[in-house]
Structures are given as C-alpha cells and as structure tokens.
Enzyme design. Sequence first.
Site, PDB file in Angstrom:
ATOM      1  N   ASP A 356       0.422  -0.965  -0.246  1.00 55.18           N
ATOM      2  CA  ASP A 356       0.266  -0.205   0.156  1.00 55.18           C
ATOM      3  C   ASP A 356       1.302   0.822  -0.171  1.00 55.18           C
ATOM      4  OD1 ASP A 356      -1.459  -2.335   0.736  1.00 55.18           O
ATOM      5  OD2 ASP A 356      -2.864  -1.400   1.344  1.00 55.18           O
ATOM      6  N   GLU A 494      -6.745 -10.491  -6.183  1.00 59.33           N
ATOM      7  CA  GLU A 494      -5.827 -11.506  -5.303  1.00 59.33           C
ATOM      8  C   GLU A 494      -7.726 -12.645  -5.370  1.00 59.33           C
ATOM      9  OE1 GLU A 494      -6.583  -9.113  -1.870  1.00 59.33           O
ATOM     10  OE2 GLU A 494      -4.370  -9.327  -1.698  1.00 59.33           O
ATOM     11  N   LYS A 614     -11.112  -8.209  -9.293  1.00 62.13           N
ATOM     12  CA  LYS A 614     -10.807  -8.106  -7.399  1.00 62.13           C
ATOM     13  C   LYS A 614     -11.081  -6.552  -7.494  1.00 62.13           C
ATOM     14  CE  LYS A 614      -9.538  -7.850  -2.913  1.00 62.13           C
ATOM     15  NZ  LYS A 614      -8.533  -8.240  -1.719  1.00 62.13           N
ATOM     16  N   GLN A 615      -9.778  -6.074  -8.691  1.00 61.29           N
ATOM     17  CA  GLN A 615      -9.286  -4.473  -8.201  1.00 61.29           C
ATOM     18  C   GLN A 615      -7.989  -4.926  -9.766  1.00 61.29           C
ATOM     19  OE1 GLN A 615      -7.066  -6.017  -4.484  1.00 61.29           O
ATOM     20  NE2 GLN A 615      -5.344  -4.226  -5.322  1.00 61.29           N
TER      21      GLN A 615
HETATM   22  C1  BGC Z   1      -6.073  -5.235  -1.291  1.00 62.33           C
HETATM   23  C2  BGC Z   1      -5.116  -4.894  -1.471  1.00 62.33           C
HETATM   24  C3  BGC Z   1      -4.161  -4.138  -0.227  1.00 62.33           C
HETATM   25  C4  BGC Z   1      -4.568  -5.119   0.595  1.00 62.33           C
HETATM   26  C5  BGC Z   1      -4.203  -4.305   2.253  1.00 62.33           C
HETATM   27  C6  BGC Z   1      -6.434  -5.837  -0.353  1.00 62.33           C
HETATM   28  O1  BGC Z   1      -7.903  -5.734   0.034  1.00 62.33           O
HETATM   29  O2  BGC Z   1      -6.329  -6.275  -2.455  1.00 62.33           O
HETATM   30  O3  BGC Z   1      -4.067  -4.770  -3.090  1.00 62.33           O
HETATM   31  O4  BGC Z   1      -2.773  -4.326   0.084  1.00 62.33           O
HETATM   32  O5  BGC Z   1      -6.232  -4.605   0.412  1.00 62.33           O
HETATM   33  O6  BGC Z   1      -5.149  -2.792   2.041  1.00 62.33           O
END
Ligand code: BGC
Length: 811
Positions: A356, A494, A614-615
């Site tokens: 992050d 993820e 997911k992202q």
């Molecule tokens: C995200 C990650 C992130 C983590 C902590 C997860 O839900 O997929 O990319 O680093 O949260 O914020």
Amino acid sequence: MTDEHLWRFSGLDLDDVGRREALCTLGNGYFATRGAAPEAVRDDVHYPGTYVAGCYDRRTAEVAGQEVTNESMVNLPNWLPLTFRFDDGAWFDLRRFSLVEHEVELDLEHALLRRRCRFRDDAGRTTSLLQRRIVHMGLPHLAALETTLIPEDHASTITFRSGLDGRVRNSGVARYEEVERPHLTGFDARELSPDTVLLSARSAQSRISVAEAARTRVRLDGRELSPLRTVIAEEDLIAHEFAVTAGPGQHVQVEKVVALHTSRDAAISEPAAESAELCAEAADFDALLRSHRAAWARSWRTFHFDVRGSAEIRRSVRLHVFHLIQTISPNTADLDVGVPARGLHGEAYRGHVFWDELFVLPVLTLRAPDESRALLMYRYRRLHQARRTARLAGSTGAMFPWQSGSNGREESQALHLNPRSRHWSPDHTSLQRHIGIAIAHNTWRYYQSTADEAFLNDFGAELILDTTRFLAGLARYDPARDRYVVEGVVGPDEYHTAYPGAATPGINNNAYTNVMLAWLCRTASTVLDMLSAHRRRELTTELGLHSTDIDHWDRLSRKLFVPFRNGIPDQFEGYSELAELDWRGYRDHYGDIRRLDRILEAEGDDPNRYQASKQADVLMLFYLLSAEELRDVLDRLGYPFPPHRIPETIEHYLRRTSHGSTLSAVVHAWVLARANRHQAWEHFHRALDSDVHDTQGGSTSEGIHLAAMTGTIDLLQRCFAGIDARDGALHLNPCWPQELGELKLELLYRGHPLSITVTGRTAVVRVGLSSVRTEFSCACGGREALLRGGSAVRFSLEHGVPARTDVSHTP
Ligand code: BGC
C-alpha cells in the site's frame, strides 16, 4: 475555522458507532486511539482501541484442525476510561439514560475531538456533558481528555471513576475471533500518587513492555479540588474514584492526562518510569492543547493542499490528509515501522504492511521526504530477513513478504475465513511477488523526488539490486517461445490464486508482474551505472553480483513474456480462456458484489474459474508508469502497444472488475482521467467515499483504508494536476477538472520549496528562496524550464500541446 475542517456526528446511531470510532481516531504517528466514548467498554457496539505503531505480537491457535500463527498489532490498555454517576444512581450509560442531545465533532485543524451531550438520568435529572480530547502531535507520548459536567436542574454528589483498563483484547474484527488469543500479560497496576495511577503490561510473545500513567485532576467552577480518592485495583485495571458535590449550573471539570511508553521507544530507560515522570510533569489540558495546535499548524503547512469544488469534496480531501498525518508523522521517523494498511485505526489486516505504500509515498515524499525515507528504511532493515526467505525458497536475492510486521518474515495468514459461508480455506495471496517491485519502485521514486544520493548510495541501490536479483531469478527460459516466463505467482487481483482445478497454487505470466519486472531490470542497471566505481565494486562484491547477472537483467528487459489477447494484455496466461461471469445476473441477485470471491465460494463455486477481477491488475501499469515509460518498456520487450489500445484495455478490464478493494476506485479514476472524464469522476467520488460512507459495508469500523485515502490525494496531485517527479525533472501535465476550481499546493522537490497553482490546463510553479543553489528542470508538454530559488514558470497547454511557457527569475 472553515466548515471543511469540521466533521460532525449528531445523535447516537448505534449501528454507526464503529465507523465513527474509526473516523474519529486521534493519532500522532506514534500511537492512535479510536474515537470510542470514554465510558464505553468493548461490547456489541463500542470498540475502544489504542495502538502504538510497530507493536506486534504473535499468537498461535488451532483452527480447522491446523495450528496457525498470526502476528497482530496489539490493542494496548485503554487509557480513556472516565465515567460518573449521580448520588447512588447508575453509572453513565447513554443506552440507559435518556438522550436530549448528542454531538461528536472532529476538528481537523486542531486535531481535537469534542463531544457535547445533554441527558436525563433514571432519576430525571438533566445534565450537560462536554468533552475534549487530544493525542498530542508535538509530545507524542502524551494524550489528554477533559470532561466538564454541568448539572442543569439538580444538586448532586457526582462520583467519578478515572482509570486505565487492560482488559482489552484484539477482538475488533469478528472474522479473526477464532484465531485471536490474548496478547497482554504480566500486568502491574499501581497508584503512583494521590492523583496518578500506572498500568504496565507486556505482550505475550514479543515481550514488548508497555506502561501508561494517568493523572486525574478535578475543578469546581475553575477551583482545584482535592477530593478523597479510593483506588480500584484489579490485576489488569486500575482507577481512582472520587466524589464532588455540585449544584445547578456549576462546572465540574475532570482533566485526565496520560503518558504512554513502550520498550520499543528510543531514549528511554524503561516504560513505567518514563511514563510516571512524563505524566507528573505534563502541563494541564489547555497548555497541552496550545502546543498540540502549534504542532498541527506545522503539519498543515507541510501538507498545504487547497482544492475548491463542493464542500463535500473539500471535507473528504481534508479528512484523508488528516488521517495520513495521524498515521505517519515526524514522530514515525524514528520508529522503524512501515505503512499499516488500515492506519492505526483498527485491527483489520492485523496492522500489517502490504504494497500500500505505493499509494502513500508519492504524496509523502514530495512533502515530508524524511518520513518516506524512514518507511523505506523499514524495508532496508528487513533485507536480511528477505534474503533468508529467498534462500529458504532456494533462490538468491531478497524476497520481501506480501504482508510484513515486526521482523519482515511473511505474515500473511495461512487460512482465511469466508464470513459468508464460515468456511476456512487456504490463503495463497502471499504469492504476490510483485511486492518486491513495489518496494523497488518506491525507492526509485523517492530518489527521483529528492535526489538523495546518500540514501541511494548507502541503502536504496542495495534494496533495488537485491530485489531485482530475486525477481529475475523467478524467470525461466522457455525455448519454445524464446521468451522468459514467470510462473506460480499471484497478481494484484487476488481473486486468481490458481488455475481452475489445479493442484498447485499460482498463475503464470501475470502481465503486470512481468512488465514491471522488465521495467525493474532496466532500472536496476541504471542504478548500478549511477554509483561511483568504488561503491559499485563494493556492492556487487557484497551481493555476489556478476556481469552475467547484469546481462541476464538486460535479456529479461527484452525477452520477458507478456500474454496478449487481441492486442490487449491478458491479465495472466489463460485469463481470457476462463468463463465469463454473468455480471448482470450476480448484480441483480446479490446487489453488492464487491466481494464476489466470498459470494462464489459460498455458492460452492470458485472465482478462479472466471474472468472476474477484484481490483485493477493490468491497469496498475498505467497507474505506475507514464504513457511514455510504458511504451518504452513494451517496445523494448517487442510488444508494440499503440495508443488506441489503452482505452480498449481499460474498457476490457473495467467490465470484468468487481472493485473488491478500495484501491480499485483510485486506479480506475486514474486510468480514465484523460479518456472518460465522467467515469473518472465517478470513480474519484467512490474513492473519496470509501471510508466516509463505509462503502465496503462495515469495513471502516475495522480501520481506515489508508492507501485509498492517500490515493485520492495522489490522484489529484499526480494524475489530475499531472505533477510527477521522474527522469530527473519535475513534470507537469495539468488536466484539472473544472469542478475543482483551482488547486494550490506546496511541495518540496529536491530540496526546493515550491508553490504550485493549477487550473484547467495551466500550471504555475513558484520556487521559494531555498538554500539549495542548484537549478532543476521543470517540464510540461515537451517544453522544459530551468528553475532555481526565486524563479517562477507558467505553463499553459492547449489540446495537450504547450500554448505558452513564461519563465521569470528574481535575482
Ligand atoms: C487488497 C490489497 C491491499 C490490501 C491492504 C487488499 O484487499 O487486495 O491490494 O494491499 O487489501 O490494503
């Protein structure tokens, strides 16, 4: 004070207490305390939490027939407890008393939490309550709480209880409950003086000692009283009880000043003695508030960031900057800590450090470079552990963990609980090897923004080189393709941790990982070339780097495989062969499908089967690299990527993303900013709302999403204003939304203090009269201006090309 500095929470909505507690957290980068009410204990509504950055503890529990060890940021004794009762009535409890008025106000400018309340107790007496609270920014071991009670229509003997409560647990996240074990042990509760109590404890496994001392004083209409006190002492709790008689309209003021130390602190003998001493000599609330305000005025000057636009936007932007400063401040610099994903505001992700910082450092480095440097040093100090991990995995170089805590070993959970199905499943997200790329990228960016040669020479180069060595070692030559492949990893998305039905976890050739690895291989060589011949020799000998390694990196930067499908980078090899999800059907059925992974698993299905992310994953490339950088990397790899493919790629993945992470909105707003302003604006709002409106449905109460919060500032600064430090110059590419009026901000670029104003496609940079004698280059739309202390430049772009560039120099 303007309204954008005030967050008001009126009434008492029991369902919203958790979000308010997280958003009203007060912190100073050393420790933070949730905005729980002082009379509250942990129950189904309230969750008091106090966290010191970097205080972790590991506990082992058995779950689903397996032993699992988790490391958590420890919830330390609650220093807030302050409660009261009238005569022989019940202790103050807003759920039992009748509420006339209740308002909590977070004053961002002064980092002060105020509470105003009027209530009628069970005997029908009406009383006003005023509370003010700070966690001191300038004196990071101090916090204070002032409570004023005004009986309105009664004369009563008011009994107060003020103390320290060690009966806390790490139980702020329901889905961790089964694996959480008590972290605090070895309590020592003592009365230090007639007005001060002390509670010490230590963490069970990491044996960090912690001590809090609380001094409570009382005044009646401004006159100091010395009431008789009784000590209430249990093993893990200590409090003073005393009584004051007050009549209608009289002000009874109880002031609690608390000192907190842990054995991780620098320049201390031991926590209990330090806390006792500091508490005894601390000033009163008003004086502490004055020095606290002065310290915050400094912080706000450093983070001067003035946007126009709607009141809602301005307030959210300010709140986001506020929580960044509360999590990482000058007090953090000496602590040896990383960026906790959920701030110091709650227990989600157990206080762990992920990638992050990629979203946080760009904002921090151009304002408080020392803080960024300290965060990078957190990684540097864990290089030995990253090397050990790589060695144990049969590799060389440094393999950083996906989730990091105390000593830098992998802290990702082995099993995770789907709260929807209550199933425990193996968690393979730790295969996100791209974490090393993020660390190297941050290091390189830090250098670009600061020109901190000493850091690059002494630490940064080593971080970049050893990370590259590990990641380059993952690449295997595939003769059939005459390309290098990277197998068995997980990308930023993820949801995909394995191929459907596969016995082993991981997917192959994640486009993001491979392209960024190609970027890294080139950057690492550049870094090596930048070092003096002496340092280069020293470092290559120490690391055992040979010319064959450097040649290998060069080959990788030309020959890494990147999967493409119809001209669009495929998220990983085989992604586009997965089934398409019935997005509409799922949305119609479930409404909110952000956590699609949990929905599918609960249905007995598997997200690995679908083209559903997911992202942002592939799109992260556009977030991290400028269009020119990305084109260069891909050209060198032999994958031409014409500009029209960019919007196609964005569109392709946008349709297949559930936005299960708050980071997703930041990245999508970013990539859409120049192509589809309307959609970008929507995502920007979504990112702004993540915590303010708790859009993930209950997750804000478990801690703020620091990267999404800071990401919105990064978005405004680096994307909309286009201010970016790269290739040895400060680049500007303003595309500032009309809705946001004018942006005014202060930055520190390579030691030069800059005031920048941006409107539409125009940017003005004024360089302060700094002690830095050197000139620097400022570039916009292909034009470059050399600036120095006292210079100013105005760039204006029309249709993306420079319309004017005016430079002036003050002698
Ligand atoms: C995200 C990650 C992130 C983590 C902590 C997860 O839900 O997929 O990319 O680093 O949260 O914020």
